[in-house]
Design an enzyme around this catalytic site. Structure first.
Site, PDB file in Angstrom:
ATOM      1  N   ARG A  76      15.581  47.488  30.253  1.00  0.00           N
ATOM      2  CA  ARG A  76      16.091  47.752  28.912  1.00  0.00           C
ATOM      3  C   ARG A  76      16.357  49.247  28.808  1.00  0.00           C
ATOM      4  NH1 ARG A  76      16.836  43.077  28.738  1.00  0.00           N
ATOM      5  NH2 ARG A  76      16.208  41.533  27.158  1.00  0.00           N
ATOM      6  N   GLU A  97      22.696  51.625  22.970  1.00  0.00           N
ATOM      7  CA  GLU A  97      23.511  50.549  23.517  1.00  0.00           C
ATOM      8  C   GLU A  97      24.129  49.760  22.370  1.00  0.00           C
ATOM      9  OE1 GLU A  97      22.563  46.526  25.940  1.00  0.00           O
ATOM     10  OE2 GLU A  97      21.847  48.357  26.935  1.00  0.00           O
ATOM     11  N   HIS A 153      25.553  46.032  30.433  1.00  0.00           N
ATOM     12  CA  HIS A 153      24.527  45.015  30.197  1.00  0.00           C
ATOM     13  C   HIS A 153      25.024  43.624  30.597  1.00  0.00           C
ATOM     14  CE1 HIS A 153      20.755  44.014  27.581  1.00  0.00           C
ATOM     15  NE2 HIS A 153      20.825  43.257  28.658  1.00  0.00           N
TER      16      HIS A 153
END
Length: 316
Positions: A228, A256, A275
């Site tokens: 993450r 993000e 991602h």
């Protein structure tokens, strides 16, 4: 009470769902498919923002199971205090190992062998030769040795790496060798040519790869983050990569999505993918198999898989 099951995949597209529950399709639309209070089994929409995923949870007064389709659970944690006690939270262990393992190797190989430079040179019509590092003979450190970390090691083995060191929250032994506790991380970092982050995002791992962590990495080392974004301190990472001392391959970032003008986009030696570790053609069949198995277990009152926590239970 109707024992509704909320699914982010149309139920008619999933073969093998058990009879009994009322299946409701909801993938984050504005309108709920039914009264959330009637939902007994909530399958969280995949790759949706946290506020959307938790939106129905305060009204799910009779829910018994919350099932994510991701390995991480951080996106649903804000909704857990609103749930009744005894709700089982399950993750998607077994769904993303193949895809995330593939992307991790792709990022490592692309970064080491200079693939982004070749693509840019191709756009210019330029034949760009040169000497590049190989993955062979490198020392690898995997930080976060769960099922995804193990899948990454499975895919590293054919590349003739020199050594794989493994780190997790607690020490243990696996068939491939020891797993070191986080307390030994500082001593392992200076030996690693490639450091792979595949740890869950928790309060203990938030900012784990900060200034001290990064400063312990050897000159020329590659940091790979498939965990993450907030596991890495972005400011500290920029301070290192902008000097050229280390490089990075990031499937996740903090913030993000990464804003257009963010310095990470232009930082030297940084490769960014948006991602995409999990969403591949491998996702849907594995997700459907997991849901069919879990729902059959639920209907037959058998133990569920991948239970991460139970709301209201002691953490002592």
């Amino acid at each position: 009470m109707t024992a509704d099951v909320w699914l982010p995949i149309p139920p008619e597209e999933i073969e093998g769902l058990p009879e009994g529950p009322g299946y409701r399709y909801w993938n984050g639309e504005d309108d709920f498919p039914a009264d959330p209070a009637d939902c007994a089994f909530y399958v969280v929409p995949y790759m949706k923002p946290s506020p959307l995923c938790v939106r129905p949870m305060p009204q799910m007064s009779h829910v018994e199971v919350v099932q994510t389709l991701s390995a991480g659970i951080d996106h649903v944690q804000p909704g857990l205090p609103h749930l009744p006690p005894g709700v089982r939270l399950c993750n998607a262990r077994g769904v993303h190992e193949a895809s995330t393992g593939e992307l991790t190797l792709a990022l490592i190989l692309a970064s080491l062998r200079g693939i982004p430079d070749f693509v840019r040179a191709q756009d210019r019509g330029e034949w760009l030769g040169g000497f590049r590092p190989a993955l062979a003979d490198k020392n690898i450190l995997i930080v976060g040795y769960g099922s995804i970390g193990a899948a990454i090691e499975d895919r590293l083995v054919p590349f003739e790496v020199a050594r794989v060191a493994r780190v997790a929250r607690s020490e243990r032994t696996t068939a491939r060798g020891p797993v070191h506790p986080l307390t030994e991380l500082a001593s392992l970092l200076p030996e690693a040519d490639v450091v792979i982050l595949s740890t869950p995002l928790t309060e203990a791992t938030r900012g784990l790869a900060g200034a001290d962590f990064l400063s312990r990495m050897k000159d020329g080392a590659l940091l790979v983050n498939v965990a993450r974004g907030p596991v890495v301190d972005t400011k500290a990472l920029l301070a290192e990569v902008e000097t050229g001392r280390i490089t990075a391959a990031l499937d996740v970032t903090d913030p993000e999505p990464l804003p257009r003008e963010h310095r990470l986009w232009r930082a030297p030696g940084v490769l960014i993918s948006p991602h995409v570790g999990g969403p591949t053609s491998a996702f849907l069949p594995r997700a459907e198999r997991l849901l069919v198995d879990q729902l059959n277990r639920y209907v037959n009152r058998e133990p569920l898989r991948n239970v991460i926590l139970t709301t209201g239970a002691s953490t002592d």
